[in-house]
Design a protein around this motif. Structure first.
Motif, PDB file in Angstrom:
ATOM      1  N   GLY A  76       0.822  -1.214   0.000  1.00 54.60           N
ATOM      2  CA  GLY A  76       0.000   0.000   0.000  1.00 54.60           C
ATOM      3  C   GLY A  76       0.852   1.260   0.000  1.00 54.60           C
ATOM      4  N   LYS A  77       1.944   1.235   0.760  1.00 51.63           N
ATOM      5  CA  LYS A  77       2.855   2.394   0.809  1.00 51.63           C
ATOM      6  C   LYS A  77       3.545   2.608  -0.541  1.00 51.63           C
ATOM      7  CE  LYS A  77       2.279   3.413   5.169  1.00 51.63           C
ATOM      8  NZ  LYS A  77       1.534   4.614   5.540  1.00 51.63           N
ATOM      9  N   HIS A 131       1.055   4.318  -2.624  1.00 52.42           N
ATOM     10  CA  HIS A 131       0.918   5.689  -2.136  1.00 52.42           C
ATOM     11  C   HIS A 131       2.025   6.576  -2.703  1.00 52.42           C
ATOM     12  CE1 HIS A 131       0.602   8.538   1.580  1.00 52.42           C
ATOM     13  NE2 HIS A 131       1.157   9.145   0.570  1.00 52.42           N
ATOM     14  N   TYR A 132       3.271   6.135  -2.575  1.00 47.64           N
ATOM     15  CA  TYR A 132       4.382   6.947  -3.052  1.00 47.64           C
ATOM     16  C   TYR A 132       4.341   7.117  -4.569  1.00 47.64           C
ATOM     17  CZ  TYR A 132       8.870   8.834  -4.167  1.00 47.64           C
ATOM     18  OH  TYR A 132       9.843   9.644  -4.676  1.00 47.64           O
ATOM     19  N   LYS A 190       1.809   7.091  -6.465  1.00 47.44           N
ATOM     20  CA  LYS A 190       0.725   8.015  -6.815  1.00 47.44           C
ATOM     21  C   LYS A 190       1.160   9.456  -6.573  1.00 47.44           C
ATOM     22  CE  LYS A 190      -4.082   9.094  -6.162  1.00 47.44           C
ATOM     23  NZ  LYS A 190      -4.539  10.050  -5.180  1.00 47.44           N
ATOM     24  N   PHE A 243      -6.085   2.814  -5.653  1.00 45.45           N
ATOM     25  CA  PHE A 243      -5.704   3.616  -4.491  1.00 45.45           C
ATOM     26  C   PHE A 243      -6.825   4.563  -4.082  1.00 45.45           C
ATOM     27  CE2 PHE A 243      -3.716   7.021  -2.144  1.00 45.45           C
ATOM     28  CZ  PHE A 243      -2.870   6.328  -1.294  1.00 45.45           C
ATOM     29  N   ASP A 244      -7.530   5.115  -5.052  1.00 42.74           N
ATOM     30  CA  ASP A 244      -8.605   6.072  -4.778  1.00 42.74           C
ATOM     31  C   ASP A 244      -9.923   5.400  -4.401  1.00 42.74           C
ATOM     32  OD1 ASP A 244      -6.886   8.171  -5.219  1.00 42.74           O
ATOM     33  OD2 ASP A 244      -7.588   8.567  -7.258  1.00 42.74           O
ATOM     34  N   LEU A 270      -4.632  -0.630   2.350  1.00 45.01           N
ATOM     35  CA  LEU A 270      -4.724   0.820   2.277  1.00 45.01           C
ATOM     36  C   LEU A 270      -5.553   1.260   3.473  1.00 45.01           C
ATOM     37  CD1 LEU A 270      -5.500   1.374  -1.510  1.00 45.01           C
ATOM     38  CD2 LEU A 270      -3.308   1.639  -0.350  1.00 45.01           C
ATOM     39  N   GLU A 319     -10.795   4.963   4.036  1.00 47.45           N
ATOM     40  CA  GLU A 319     -11.009   6.313   3.498  1.00 47.45           C
ATOM     41  C   GLU A 319     -11.576   7.214   4.578  1.00 47.45           C
ATOM     42  OE1 GLU A 319     -13.147   6.527  -0.227  1.00 47.45           O
ATOM     43  OE2 GLU A 319     -12.596   4.455  -0.643  1.00 47.45           O
TER      44      GLU A 319
END
Length: 105
Positions: free
Chosen positions: A13-14, A17-18, A20, A88-89, A100, A103
């Motif tokens: 997940g990280k 994140h990066y 993105k 991711f979104d 992740l 939200e």
């Protein structure tokens, strides 16, 4: 679930994140490794290669080879895909192998 399995899911997940954050740019594996270290998730390069390959097989990350400073060597670059951004979104079904955070409302 064991801590090591959860940690692997968090690391994946990280990575998303990066990638993105820097999209549309790509990252070298040593750069990703350094960023994960900053996030508090130090990962050996061999493990990072495994995680990136896993995400690539899921279609969330693309890996391309770029020419290094010496013509006889290539450097792998990882870039998040459009599908990875959607994932991711929260616009794609969640995968149990990638954690992740929930939200925020």
């Amino acid at each position: 679930m064991s801590t090591s399995v959860r940690r692997k899911e968090i690391v994946r997940g990280k990575i998303l994140h990066y990638l993105k954050l820097i999209y549309p740019q790509a990252a070298t594996l040593p750069l990703l490794q350094g960023e994960l270290d900053i996030f508090g998730y130090a990962v050996p390069l061999e493990d990072l290669d495994f995680h990136v390959a896993y995400l690539a097989e899921k279609g969330l990350v693309a890996v391309e080879e770029a020419r290094g400073p010496r013509a006889h060597r290539t450097i792998p670059l990882a870039r998040i895909t459009a599908r990875g951004i959607d994932y991711f979104d929260g616009r794609a079904p969640r995968d149990a192998g990638i954690y992740l955070p929930p939200e925020e409302p």
